[in-house]
Design a protein around this motif. Structure first.
Motif, PDB file in Angstrom:
ATOM      1  N   LEU A 148       0.856  -1.185   0.000  1.00 30.63           N
ATOM      2  CA  LEU A 148       0.000   0.000   0.000  1.00 30.63           C
ATOM      3  C   LEU A 148       0.893   1.236   0.000  1.00 30.63           C
ATOM      4  CD1 LEU A 148      -2.734   1.466   0.341  1.00 30.63           C
ATOM      5  CD2 LEU A 148      -2.500   1.117   2.806  1.00 30.63           C
ATOM      6  N   ILE A 149       0.805   2.053  -1.067  1.00 31.96           N
ATOM      7  CA  ILE A 149       1.649   3.238  -1.207  1.00 31.96           C
ATOM      8  C   ILE A 149       0.756   4.469  -1.244  1.00 31.96           C
ATOM      9  CG2 ILE A 149       3.398   4.416  -2.586  1.00 31.96           C
ATOM     10  CD1 ILE A 149       4.145   1.721  -3.808  1.00 31.96           C
ATOM     11  N   THR A 150       0.934   5.372  -0.289  1.00 35.83           N
ATOM     12  CA  THR A 150       0.160   6.613  -0.274  1.00 35.83           C
ATOM     13  C   THR A 150       0.929   7.715  -0.998  1.00 35.83           C
ATOM     14  OG1 THR A 150       1.046   7.498   1.801  1.00 35.83           O
ATOM     15  CG2 THR A 150      -0.782   5.932   1.964  1.00 35.83           C
ATOM     16  N   GLY A 151       0.185   8.701  -1.490  1.00 37.66           N
ATOM     17  CA  GLY A 151       0.824   9.784  -2.240  1.00 37.66           C
ATOM     18  C   GLY A 151       1.526   9.265  -3.475  1.00 37.66           C
ATOM     19  N   ALA A 152       0.864   8.318  -4.167  1.00 35.33           N
ATOM     20  CA  ALA A 152       1.531   7.585  -5.245  1.00 35.33           C
ATOM     21  C   ALA A 152       1.373   8.212  -6.625  1.00 35.33           C
ATOM     22  CB  ALA A 152       1.004   6.149  -5.291  1.00 35.33           C
ATOM     23  N   SER A 153       0.695   9.348  -6.729  1.00 35.16           N
ATOM     24  CA  SER A 153       0.372   9.873  -8.063  1.00 35.16           C
ATOM     25  C   SER A 153       1.520  10.621  -8.728  1.00 35.16           C
ATOM     26  CB  SER A 153      -0.852  10.791  -7.976  1.00 35.16           C
ATOM     27  OG  SER A 153      -0.605  11.885  -7.098  1.00 35.16           O
ATOM     28  N   ALA A 154       2.557  11.016  -7.975  1.00 30.86           N
ATOM     29  CA  ALA A 154       3.649  11.804  -8.562  1.00 30.86           C
ATOM     30  C   ALA A 154       4.877  11.713  -7.669  1.00 30.86           C
ATOM     31  CB  ALA A 154       3.231  13.271  -8.722  1.00 30.86           C
ATOM     32  N   GLY A 155       5.990  12.238  -8.181  1.00 30.63           N
ATOM     33  CA  GLY A 155       7.196  12.384  -7.383  1.00 30.63           C
ATOM     34  C   GLY A 155       7.748  11.076  -6.835  1.00 30.63           C
ATOM     35  N   ILE A 156       8.196  11.113  -5.589  1.00 30.67           N
ATOM     36  CA  ILE A 156       8.804   9.940  -4.973  1.00 30.67           C
ATOM     37  C   ILE A 156       7.793   8.800  -4.875  1.00 30.67           C
ATOM     38  CG2 ILE A 156       9.817   9.055  -2.828  1.00 30.67           C
ATOM     39  CD1 ILE A 156      11.012  11.861  -2.380  1.00 30.67           C
ATOM     40  N   GLY A 157       6.532   9.105  -4.595  1.00 34.55           N
ATOM     41  CA  GLY A 157       5.521   8.069  -4.483  1.00 34.55           C
ATOM     42  C   GLY A 157       5.352   7.280  -5.769  1.00 34.55           C
ATOM     43  N   ALA A 158       5.294   7.975  -6.905  1.00 37.22           N
ATOM     44  CA  ALA A 158       5.163   7.293  -8.186  1.00 37.22           C
ATOM     45  C   ALA A 158       6.399   6.445  -8.486  1.00 37.22           C
ATOM     46  CB  ALA A 158       4.935   8.309  -9.304  1.00 37.22           C
ATOM     47  N   GLU A 159       7.578   6.966  -8.148  1.00 35.83           N
ATOM     48  CA  GLU A 159       8.800   6.197  -8.383  1.00 35.83           C
ATOM     49  C   GLU A 159       8.890   4.983  -7.459  1.00 35.83           C
ATOM     50  OE1 GLU A 159      10.791   6.297 -10.800  1.00 35.83           O
ATOM     51  OE2 GLU A 159      10.117   8.181 -11.706  1.00 35.83           O
ATOM     52  N   LEU A 160       8.378   5.121  -6.241  1.00 32.31           N
ATOM     53  CA  LEU A 160       8.322   3.957  -5.354  1.00 32.31           C
ATOM     54  C   LEU A 160       7.395   2.893  -5.944  1.00 32.31           C
ATOM     55  CD1 LEU A 160       8.256   5.736  -1.889  1.00 32.31           C
ATOM     56  CD2 LEU A 160       9.925   4.001  -2.589  1.00 32.31           C
ATOM     57  N   ALA A 161       6.272   3.316  -6.518  1.00 32.85           N
ATOM     58  CA  ALA A 161       5.372   2.364  -7.157  1.00 32.85           C
ATOM     59  C   ALA A 161       6.087   1.639  -8.297  1.00 32.85           C
ATOM     60  CB  ALA A 161       4.134   3.091  -7.680  1.00 32.85           C
ATOM     61  N   ARG A 162       6.836   2.375  -9.094  1.00 31.53           N
ATOM     62  CA  ARG A 162       7.587   1.738 -10.188  1.00 31.53           C
ATOM     63  C   ARG A 162       8.633   0.769  -9.647  1.00 31.53           C
ATOM     64  NH1 ARG A 162       7.214   7.377 -12.077  1.00 31.53           N
ATOM     65  NH2 ARG A 162       5.696   7.418 -13.794  1.00 31.53           N
ATOM     66  N   GLU A 163       9.293   1.155  -8.569  1.00 36.13           N
ATOM     67  CA  GLU A 163      10.332   0.303  -7.987  1.00 36.13           C
ATOM     68  C   GLU A 163       9.740  -1.005  -7.455  1.00 36.13           C
ATOM     69  OE1 GLU A 163      14.294  -0.514  -7.233  1.00 36.13           O
ATOM     70  OE2 GLU A 163      13.507   1.303  -8.190  1.00 36.13           O
ATOM     71  N   PHE A 164       8.647  -0.917  -6.732  1.00 30.25           N
ATOM     72  CA  PHE A 164       8.009  -2.132  -6.219  1.00 30.25           C
ATOM     73  C   PHE A 164       7.475  -2.988  -7.366  1.00 30.25           C
ATOM     74  CE2 PHE A 164       8.008   0.095  -2.137  1.00 30.25           C
ATOM     75  CZ  PHE A 164       8.243  -0.944  -1.249  1.00 30.25           C
ATOM     76  N   ALA A 165       6.921  -2.355  -8.397  1.00 32.63           N
ATOM     77  CA  ALA A 165       6.405  -3.115  -9.546  1.00 32.63           C
ATOM     78  C   ALA A 165       7.529  -3.861 -10.248  1.00 32.63           C
ATOM     79  CB  ALA A 165       5.697  -2.171 -10.517  1.00 32.63           C
ATOM     80  N   ARG A 166       8.690  -3.217 -10.385  1.00 35.15           N
ATOM     81  CA  ARG A 166       9.838  -3.876 -11.020  1.00 35.15           C
ATOM     82  C   ARG A 166      10.237  -5.142 -10.277  1.00 35.15           C
ATOM     83  NH1 ARG A 166      11.600   1.382 -12.652  1.00 35.15           N
ATOM     84  NH2 ARG A 166      12.506   1.867 -10.620  1.00 35.15           N
ATOM     85  N   HIS A 167       9.993  -5.162  -8.972  1.00 35.28           N
ATOM     86  CA  HIS A 167      10.376  -6.312  -8.167  1.00 35.28           C
ATOM     87  C   HIS A 167       9.224  -7.286  -7.941  1.00 35.28           C
ATOM     88  CE1 HIS A 167      13.751  -3.588  -7.238  1.00 35.28           C
ATOM     89  NE2 HIS A 167      14.418  -4.689  -7.011  1.00 35.28           N
ATOM     90  N   GLY A 168       8.140  -7.122  -8.694  1.00 33.65           N
ATOM     91  CA  GLY A 168       7.088  -8.125  -8.701  1.00 33.65           C
ATOM     92  C   GLY A 168       6.066  -8.064  -7.587  1.00 33.65           C
ATOM     93  N   HIS A 169       5.944  -6.937  -6.905  1.00 29.08           N
ATOM     94  CA  HIS A 169       4.962  -6.823  -5.827  1.00 29.08           C
ATOM     95  C   HIS A 169       3.582  -6.460  -6.373  1.00 29.08           C
ATOM     96  CE1 HIS A 169       7.950  -6.826  -2.493  1.00 29.08           C
ATOM     97  NE2 HIS A 169       8.733  -6.273  -3.397  1.00 29.08           N
ATOM     98  N   ARG A 170       2.557  -6.863  -5.647  1.00 28.85           N
ATOM     99  CA  ARG A 170       1.187  -6.463  -5.951  1.00 28.85           C
ATOM    100  C   ARG A 170       0.905  -5.151  -5.220  1.00 28.85           C
ATOM    101  NH1 ARG A 170       1.265 -11.647  -4.709  1.00 28.85           N
ATOM    102  NH2 ARG A 170       0.189 -11.477  -2.701  1.00 28.85           N
ATOM    103  N   LEU A 171       0.298  -4.193  -5.926  1.00 29.19           N
ATOM    104  CA  LEU A 171       0.247  -2.824  -5.431  1.00 29.19           C
ATOM    105  C   LEU A 171      -1.168  -2.309  -5.217  1.00 29.19           C
ATOM    106  CD1 LEU A 171       2.890  -1.238  -7.847  1.00 29.19           C
ATOM    107  CD2 LEU A 171       3.290  -2.246  -5.592  1.00 29.19           C
ATOM    108  N   THR A 172      -1.322  -1.520  -4.159  1.00 31.72           N
ATOM    109  CA  THR A 172      -2.493  -0.666  -3.977  1.00 31.72           C
ATOM    110  C   THR A 172      -1.977   0.760  -3.873  1.00 31.72           C
ATOM    111  OG1 THR A 172      -3.785  -2.370  -2.844  1.00 31.72           O
ATOM    112  CG2 THR A 172      -4.446  -0.078  -2.505  1.00 31.72           C
ATOM    113  N   LEU A 173      -2.354   1.602  -4.825  1.00 31.34           N
ATOM    114  CA  LEU A 173      -1.849   2.971  -4.912  1.00 31.34           C
ATOM    115  C   LEU A 173      -2.928   3.951  -4.479  1.00 31.34           C
ATOM    116  CD1 LEU A 173      -0.051   2.760  -8.385  1.00 31.34           C
ATOM    117  CD2 LEU A 173       0.821   2.125  -6.119  1.00 31.34           C
ATOM    118  N   VAL A 174      -2.542   4.891  -3.619  1.00 28.45           N
ATOM    119  CA  VAL A 174      -3.494   5.835  -3.035  1.00 28.45           C
ATOM    120  C   VAL A 174      -3.052   7.271  -3.302  1.00 28.45           C
ATOM    121  CG1 VAL A 174      -4.622   6.589  -0.908  1.00 28.45           C
ATOM    122  CG2 VAL A 174      -3.966   4.188  -1.184  1.00 28.45           C
ATOM    123  N   ALA A 175      -3.986   8.109  -3.707  1.00 28.33           N
ATOM    124  CA  ALA A 175      -3.768   9.549  -3.847  1.00 28.33           C
ATOM    125  C   ALA A 175      -5.135  10.194  -4.059  1.00 28.33           C
ATOM    126  CB  ALA A 175      -2.822   9.865  -5.009  1.00 28.33           C
TER     127      ALA A 175
END
Length: 273
Positions: A17-44
């Motif tokens: 679960l990643i909050t503030g995921a729509s831009a900046g560090i949050g969006a890059e964290l989402a990309r990083e977790f996705a690259r490593h095969g995690h299932r994501l819930t993105l919040v903004a």
């Protein structure tokens, strides 16, 4: 304190679960977790930006992505996010508290509603999410929490007083929890970036001539910050500060008398205001 439990692979035991995921560090964290095969819930708050990011992650990484458009600063926001994230019966294995706002300028001139909103998002919402998720993590004997703090957490910052104080809270909470949770299988990490090329840097530059004149080489990129944050979280590191200049600043603030750091920060703010 729970008894020691066998650690599990967080990828296979729940969602991130990643909050503030729509831009900046949050969006890059989402990309990083996705690259490593995690299932994501993105919040903004911005559904359109979340949907665009989810489409990108599905295309580039075949990621399993759920989006939740919600304002975490509102009463009931964190509870609503968790209800949506766990509706399918899958627990949250990793919480990334990244959502945050800033206020720049003299505190006496600040809008009271904006300041209280900052505290609601930066402090209350992240604390509530941790409080609601942590018991389940401890019971399962596995879980990770990444709290995005700031280099400003290490010292008071005149003209960013409430923001720096909120990030000091996040850092202190992280360090305390890391000790409370020893032996439980749950790890807590504080990511403390300095000035980073995100939409937030524009607000800081608008309110500070000193930051406007900062060489671009001293600005971190969101991708580098996110990559370091991911590695630190997975390694169980408690505090992670990206970049050597920032690491030196954090170390200086911790060994220097507080009156000196106050004076230096105040002098810089007065010169650059």
């Amino acid at each position: 304190m729970a008894t020691r439990a066998k650690s599990k692979d967080d990828k296979n035991t729940g969602r991130v679960l990643i909050t503030g995921a729509s831009a900046g560090i949050g969006a890059e964290l989402a990309r990083e977790f996705a690259r490593h095969g995690h299932r994501l819930t993105l919040v903004a708050r911005r559904r359109e930006a979340l949907a665009a990011l989810a489409a990108e992650l599905k295309k580039d990484h075949q990621a399993d992505v759920q989006i939740v458009a919600q304002d975490l600063a509102k009463p009931g926001g964190p509870a609503a996010v968790l209800k949506a994230a766990q509706a399918g019966g899958e627990p949250v294995a990793i919480l990334v508290n990244n959502a945050g706002v800033i206020d720049v300028g003299p505190f006496a001139d600040a809008d009271t509603a904006k300041i209280t909103g900052l505290i609601d998002l930066n402090v209350r919402a992240s604390t509530e999410l941790i409080s609601r998720l942590l018991p389940g993590m401890v019971e399962r004997g596995a879980g990770r929490i990444l709290n995005v703090s700031s280099l400003s957490a290490f010292q008071p910052v005149p003209t960013m007083a409430a923001y720096a104080a909120s990030k000091a809270y996040v850092l202190s909470l992280t360090e305390a929890l890391s000790e409370e949770l020893r032996g439980t299988g749950v790890k807590v990490t504080a990511l403390c970036p300095g000035f980073t090329e995100t939409p937030m840097i524009g607000e800081i530059q608008a309110g500070s001539a000193a930051v406007r004149g900062m060489p671009k080489q001293l600005l971190s990129t969101p991708r580098d910050v996110a990559a370091l944050g991911y590695r630190a979280l997975m390694a169980g590191q408690v505090v992670a500060v990206p970049g050597l200049p920032n690491q030196i600043t954090a170390a200086w603030a911790q060994v220097t008398p507080r009156w000196v750091t106050r004076y230096v920060a105040g002098f810089a703010a007065r010169r650059g205001g």
